[in-house]
Design an enzyme around this catalytic site. Sequence first.
Site, PDB file in Angstrom:
ATOM      1  N   LYS A  63       0.838  -1.208   0.000  1.00 43.96           N
ATOM      2  CA  LYS A  63       0.000   0.000   0.000  1.00 43.96           C
ATOM      3  C   LYS A  63       0.870   1.254   0.000  1.00 43.96           C
ATOM      4  CE  LYS A  63      -3.797  -2.435   2.210  1.00 43.96           C
ATOM      5  NZ  LYS A  63      -4.600  -2.766   3.398  1.00 43.96           N
TER       6      LYS A  63
ATOM      7  N   GLN B 176      -4.773  -1.187   9.586  1.00 43.47           N
ATOM      8  CA  GLN B 176      -4.663  -2.541   9.010  1.00 43.47           C
ATOM      9  C   GLN B 176      -5.205  -3.584   9.995  1.00 43.47           C
ATOM     10  OE1 GLN B 176      -3.669  -3.159   5.884  1.00 43.47           O
ATOM     11  NE2 GLN B 176      -3.815  -5.378   6.077  1.00 43.47           N
TER      12      GLN B 176
ATOM     13  N   ASP C 112     -11.764   2.609   4.096  1.00 42.68           N
ATOM     14  CA  ASP C 112     -12.164   1.198   4.078  1.00 42.68           C
ATOM     15  C   ASP C 112     -13.678   1.037   4.006  1.00 42.68           C
ATOM     16  OD1 ASP C 112     -10.084  -0.722   4.150  1.00 42.68           O
ATOM     17  OD2 ASP C 112      -9.543  -0.081   6.171  1.00 42.68           O
TER      18      ASP C 112
HETATM   19  N1  GUN Z   1      -6.710  -6.517   6.228  1.00 43.02           N
HETATM   20  C1  GUN Z   1      -6.931  -7.287   5.139  1.00 43.02           C
HETATM   21  N2  GUN Z   1      -7.629  -6.610   4.210  1.00 43.02           N
HETATM   22  C2  GUN Z   1      -7.870  -5.378   4.723  1.00 43.02           C
HETATM   23  C3  GUN Z   1      -8.546  -4.228   4.230  1.00 43.02           C
HETATM   24  O1  GUN Z   1      -9.097  -4.193   3.127  1.00 43.02           O
HETATM   25  N3  GUN Z   1      -8.546  -3.149   5.064  1.00 43.02           N
HETATM   26  C4  GUN Z   1      -7.973  -3.179   6.308  1.00 43.02           C
HETATM   27  N4  GUN Z   1      -8.055  -2.079   7.040  1.00 43.02           N
HETATM   28  N5  GUN Z   1      -7.338  -4.235   6.777  1.00 43.02           N
HETATM   29  C5  GUN Z   1      -7.284  -5.323   5.997  1.00 43.02           C
END
Ligand code: GUN
Length: 295
Positions: free
Chosen positions: A63, A107, A130
């Site tokens: 990311k 995350q 998200d």
């Molecule tokens: N962990 C795995 N996928 C995601 C996601 O799309 N967003 C977040 N915040 N954590 C994750």
Amino acid sequence: MDFKALGIPKAQWVEGNILRGNKLAQEIRKIIKEKISSASQKPGLAVILVGENPASVIYVNQKEKAAREVGFHSQVLRLPSNTTENDILSLIQELNDNPLIHAILVQLPLPPHLHEEKILQSILPQKDVDGFHYENVGKLYAKNPTARIPCTPLGIFVMLSLLEIPLVGLHAVVLGRSRIVGKPMAQLLLDYCNTTVTMCHSKTKHLDKIISSADILVSAMGQQDVVKSNWVKEGAIIIDVGIHRKEGKLEGDLNFEELCPKASYITPVPGGVGPMTIAMLLWNTLQNFHELYGL
Ligand code: GUN
């Protein structure tokens, strides 16, 4: 949510019946980069990683790299696993107040001593990328176009939209009921694709019968060897959200080799849904940036 307006032709990313999410994601990242190249301020994305869950470390690095590559202001806060809830809440408060940050992602999963819900809901809904804040969950449910939508289902929706095939009235079956994928995916398929949606989960009975009538199958179970390839209908559109490391190789929930010959379209793992999730994180960050500045 008119992604067709992006004008990305199928030839750029569909190879035979394989949906190359990595190629589509690359095109979308190019568009985002161009959109902000002349902006005086850059969209800012802050990612909070607590602890060292190996998969999370990899995802967060991806990311960070993607955000930098398109020219965003990118900040990753890597915190030790024993960080207290109050420290995280104070940090989120600072990021909520920081005018250089337009998008905040915590995350998941978080270490067990942390209250996930309390932490996620402390992010300003306008800085939520998200779509986990209740305001955004409610907006998606209400079909409000300003909803932030979770990145993985949004990425799948973009792929389905850009295929430009009629989906109205088809039977879509979603395997998995998580808030990250299953539930928002079902909502998008229902309200924005006009499909008839069945949601399945670990307690669902007669899974074989339900799957055999699916025109679109989205697997987000996080488990392999549940779906037998011979249950899947000839000509189905197959979307595999799963990621499993097996003997050093990445695989999805489903058996790609067996399903590819019978699918009208299918996503591979790796190179299918995963890269689209990251492209949508950038997309949502840009949307937040535009909205916060009233652009
Ligand atoms: N962990 C795995 N996928 C995601 C996601 O799309 N967003 C977040 N915040 N954590 C994750």
